[in-house]
Design a protein around this motif. Structure first.
Motif, PDB file in Angstrom:
ATOM      1  N   SER A 262     -12.718   1.515   4.544  1.00  0.00           N
ATOM      2  CA  SER A 262     -11.997   1.044   4.964  1.00  0.00           C
ATOM      3  C   SER A 262     -10.586   1.805   5.044  1.00  0.00           C
ATOM      4  O   SER A 262     -10.496   2.198   3.397  1.00  0.00           O
TER       5      SER A 262
ATOM      6  N   SER B 170      -7.465   1.404   5.600  1.00  0.00           N
ATOM      7  CA  SER B 170      -5.879   1.003   5.586  1.00  0.00           C
ATOM      8  C   SER B 170      -6.298   0.909   3.165  1.00  0.00           C
ATOM      9  O   SER B 170      -5.475   0.560   2.740  1.00  0.00           O
ATOM     10  N   ASN B 171      -7.331   0.694   2.809  1.00  0.00           N
ATOM     11  CA  ASN B 171      -7.738  -0.843   1.596  1.00  0.00           C
ATOM     12  C   ASN B 171      -8.249   0.243   0.908  1.00  0.00           C
ATOM     13  O   ASN B 171      -8.763   0.067  -0.306  1.00  0.00           O
TER      14      ASN B 171
ATOM     15  N   LEU C  41      -6.143   4.592   1.712  1.00  0.00           N
ATOM     16  CA  LEU C  41      -4.528   4.374   1.816  1.00  0.00           C
ATOM     17  C   LEU C  41      -4.178   3.694   0.193  1.00  0.00           C
ATOM     18  O   LEU C  41      -2.831   4.129  -0.274  1.00  0.00           O
TER      19      LEU C  41
ATOM     20  N   SER D  48      -0.990   7.241  -0.636  1.00  0.00           N
ATOM     21  CA  SER D  48      -0.338   5.984   0.184  1.00  0.00           C
ATOM     22  C   SER D  48       1.070   6.332   0.880  1.00  0.00           C
ATOM     23  O   SER D  48       1.817   6.214   1.437  1.00  0.00           O
TER      24      SER D  48
ATOM     25  N   TYR E 179      -3.915   6.279  13.445  1.00  0.00           N
ATOM     26  CA  TYR E 179      -2.326   5.236  13.265  1.00  0.00           C
ATOM     27  C   TYR E 179      -1.871   4.876  14.676  1.00  0.00           C
ATOM     28  O   TYR E 179      -1.860   4.241  14.728  1.00  0.00           O
TER      29      TYR E 179
ATOM     30  N   HIS F 296      -4.266   1.957  13.119  1.00  0.00           N
ATOM     31  CA  HIS F 296      -3.646   1.680  11.619  1.00  0.00           C
ATOM     32  C   HIS F 296      -2.611   1.311  11.710  1.00  0.00           C
ATOM     33  O   HIS F 296      -1.870   2.557  11.925  1.00  0.00           O
TER      34      HIS F 296
ATOM     35  N   ASN G  86       1.670   2.295   6.075  1.00  0.00           N
ATOM     36  CA  ASN G  86       1.245   2.047   5.032  1.00  0.00           C
ATOM     37  C   ASN G  86       1.088   0.179   4.595  1.00  0.00           C
ATOM     38  O   ASN G  86       1.771  -0.894   4.790  1.00  0.00           O
ATOM     39  N   PRO G  87      -0.134  -0.443   4.655  1.00  0.00           N
ATOM     40  CA  PRO G  87      -0.297  -2.055   4.818  1.00  0.00           C
ATOM     41  C   PRO G  87       0.218  -2.193   3.748  1.00  0.00           C
ATOM     42  O   PRO G  87       0.360  -3.541   3.653  1.00  0.00           O
TER      43      PRO G  87
END
Length: 133
Positions: free
Chosen positions: A92, A94-95, A98, A102, A122, A125, A128-129
């Motif tokens: 992932s 995002s997870n 990042l 971050s 992006y 995505h 900054n989730p």
């Protein structure tokens, strides 16, 4: 009718001028490249001490790895990546990525701007989730 013969000196002079004009951008900018940006790791990245793959690999091949992850997750439904050391990671951006990297503006954008690339990550995505939760 007489044929006009070209002078050898004129041909050589024309070739020299042509080569000088075509190569001008290269020799004019020789040695003027900006140095590659230096990146500061976040506290999370420093605490993790290890990335998904070695740093040099990630600098050169991170987009290929992210493409493989995308295809594996979407087409095969697999979400776990195991690196050479046997450590498992969630596939992932995002997870996983990042979490440690971050600060997109300071980490991702600095290198992408330097390399003049506009990644499409992006488009889907968010930057900054963690801020949206």
């Amino acid at each position: 009718m007489s044929k006009k013969m070209y002078n050898k000196e004129q041909v050589v002079a024309g070739l020299v001028i042509f080569i000088a004009l075509v190569s001008f951008p290269f020799w004019y900018n020789l040695g003027k490249a900006a140095p590659a940006p230096t990146l500061e790791l976040t506290k999370e990245a420093k605490a993790a001490k290890v990335c998904v793959r070695p740093t040099e690999y990630m600098k050169a091949e991170h987009m290929q790895l992210l493409d493989v992850w995308r295809d594996t997750v979407v087409r095969e439904g697999k979400r776990i990546y195991v690196n050479e050391a046997g450590k498992a990671f969630n596939m992932s951006l995002s997870n996983t990525c990042l979490d440690c990297h971050s600060n997109k503006a300071e980490f991702c954008d600095r290198c992408h701007n330097y390399a003049s690339v506009d990644p499409y990550c992006y488009d889907c995505h968010i930057d900054n989730p963690k801020e949206t939760k």
